[in-house]
Enzyme design. Structure first.
Site, PDB file in Angstrom:
ATOM      1  N   SER A   1       3.211  -2.242  10.267  1.00 59.48           N
ATOM      2  CA  SER A   1       4.670  -2.225  10.423  1.00 59.48           C
ATOM      3  C   SER A   1       5.335  -3.555  10.066  1.00 59.48           C
ATOM      4  O   SER A   1       6.267  -3.998  10.739  1.00 59.48           O
ATOM      5  CB  SER A   1       5.049  -1.789  11.844  1.00 59.48           C
TER       6      SER A   1
ATOM      7  N   LYS B   1       0.091   4.250  -0.273  1.00 63.62           N
ATOM      8  CA  LYS B   1      -0.577   5.436   0.311  1.00 63.62           C
ATOM      9  C   LYS B   1      -0.389   6.646  -0.611  1.00 63.62           C
ATOM     10  O   LYS B   1      -0.385   6.482  -1.825  1.00 63.62           O
ATOM     11  CB  LYS B   1      -0.040   5.711   1.716  1.00 63.62           C
TER      12      LYS B   1
ATOM     13  N   ASN C   1       0.869  -1.184   0.000  1.00 63.66           N
ATOM     14  CA  ASN C   1       0.000   0.000   0.000  1.00 63.66           C
ATOM     15  C   ASN C   1       0.906   1.234   0.000  1.00 63.66           C
ATOM     16  O   ASN C   1       1.508   1.551   1.013  1.00 63.66           O
ATOM     17  CB  ASN C   1      -0.896  -0.020   1.248  1.00 63.66           C
TER      18      ASN C   1
HETATM   19  C1  PEP Z   1      -0.820   0.011   5.771  1.00 66.85           C
HETATM   20  O1  PEP Z   1      -0.698   1.046   5.159  1.00 66.85           O
HETATM   21  O2  PEP Z   1      -1.794  -0.699   5.558  1.00 66.85           O
HETATM   22  C2  PEP Z   1       0.226  -0.370   6.723  1.00 66.85           C
HETATM   23  C3  PEP Z   1       0.105  -1.512   7.343  1.00 66.85           C
HETATM   24  O3  PEP Z   1       1.279   0.503   6.902  1.00 66.85           O
HETATM   25  P1  PEP Z   1       2.685   0.191   7.641  1.00 66.85           P
HETATM   26  O4  PEP Z   1       3.194  -1.099   7.080  1.00 66.85           O
HETATM   27  O5  PEP Z   1       3.544   1.358   7.301  1.00 66.85           O
HETATM   28  O6  PEP Z   1       2.389   0.081   9.105  1.00 66.85           O
END
Ligand code: PEP
Length: 257
Positions: free
Chosen positions: A215, A11, A9
Site C-alpha cells: 500500500s 499484477k 507491479n
Molecule cells: C504489490 O503488489 O507488491 C503491492 C505491494 O501491492 P499494493 O501496493 O497494492 O499493496
C-alpha cells in the site's frame, strides 16, 4: 551508496492497449523529472511486455516481469522462461510475491530455483518476503523473514546476491490500504540487512537494496524513504495510474536531495 529503486507491479491489470497508454504517460511524466538517481521499473503482465518495452526503450525506465519458470524451455504448458523474458526486454523479474505463494503454491524451493534461473539469464531478481497478519501477531515476523530470505537465497554466491533486490512486503499491507509504519518497515529492513551480514558479509549487507512494498502511495512514500534501510518501493495499486506512480517517484527523488 545504494541506488533507489521504485518498481510498479501491475499484477493482472492492463490489456496491451491500456499498458501502452500507461507506459506512454509515465514516460512523458518521468522524462521531465531528474530521476537519474532512481531505477524506475515497470512490471506489466507477460502479454504486454514487448509493447511496453517498445514504449520505454530510450527512456530512463526499465522493464520487469512478475514471474518466470526456472528452465529455459521445454514441455511446461503455461510457463515463461527467463530466456524469453530477457528477449522481451526485461532486466528485472519479481520472484516469490506473496500472491504467488498464497494462490499458486510457490515455495522457498521454487523461489530459489527461479532466482538462480533469473541470474543465469542476466535478470535482476526482486525477491519478495514478508509475514502474514497472523504471523506478525504471533510474534513470528523475523522467523518468516529469515525463512524466506535464507531459503530463497540458498546456494547463491556473493556475486549472485549482489545482483539481487529484496522486497519486504508484509502480506497484511498488500492491497489492503494498510501500510506498515515507517518504524515497522525500518525494523524489518534492518533485520534483513543484518541477516545478509550473517549469511554473507558486511559488504553485501551494505550494498543489497531492500524495497518496501504494501500500500505505498504518494502520501506515505516520503516517510518510508526517510528510513535508513529502505531503498525504494514495490508498488501495486498506485502504480496503475500515471499521476500516483509519478508522484511516488517524484517524492522519492526529493528525499534523495
Ligand atoms: C504489490 O503488489 O507488491 C503491492 C505491494 O501491492 P499494493 O501496493 O497494492 O499493496
Amino acid at each position: 551508496m545504494r541506488k533507489t529503486i521504485i518498481a510498479g507491479n501491475w499484477k493482472m491489470y492492463k490489456t496491451i492497449k491500456e499498458a501502452i497508454e500507461l507506459s506512454n504517460g509515465l514516460k512523458r511524466e518521468l522524462f521531465k523529472l531528474d530521476n537519474q538517481d532512481i531505477d524506475v521499473v515497470l512490471c506489466p503482465p507477460f502479454t504486454a511486455l514487448s509493447e511496453v518495452y517498445e514504449v520505454i526503450t530510450e527512456s530512463n525506465i526499465m522493464l520487469g516481469a512478475q514471474n518466470l519458470y526456472w528452465l529455459d524451455e521445454g514441455a511446461f504448458t503455461g510457463e515463461v522462461s527467463g530466456k524469453m523474458l530477457k528477449e522481451a526486454g526485461c532486466n528485472f523479474v519479481i520472484i516469490g510475491h506473496s500472491e504467488r505463494r498464497q494462490f499458486f503454491g510457490e515455495t522457498n524451493e521454487s523461489v530459489n530455483k527461479k532466482i538462480k534461473a533469473a541470474l543465469a539469464n542476466e535478470l535482476t531478481p526482486i525477491l519478495c518476503c514478508g509475514e502474514t497478519l497472523k504471523e506478525r501477531e504471533a510474534g513470528k515476523t523475523f522467523d518468516v523473514l529469515k525463512d524466506h530470505a535464507q531459503n530463497g537465497l540458498a546456494g547463491i554466491s556473493k556475486e549472485g546476491i549482489l545482483k539481487i533486490v529484496i522486497a519486504y512486503e508484509p502480506v497484511w499491507a498488500i492491497g489492503t490500504g494498510k501500510t506498515a509504519t515507517s518504524v515497522q518497515a525500518q525494523e524489518a529492513h534492518k533485520f534483513i540487512r543484518d541477516l545478509l551480514a550473517k549469511l554473507y558479509d558486511q559488504e553485501v549487507a551494505g550494498q543489497v537494496r531492500i524495497q518496501y512494498g504494501g500500500s505505498v502511495k504518494p502520501e506515505n512514500i516520503t516517510e518510508l524513504m526517510q528510513q535508513p534501510d529502505v531503498d525504494g518501493a514495490l508498488v501495486g495499486g498506485a502504480s496503475l495510474q500515471v499521476a500516483s506512480f509519478t508522484d511516488i517517484v517524484k517524492k522519492a527523488a526529493e528525499v534523495l536531495k
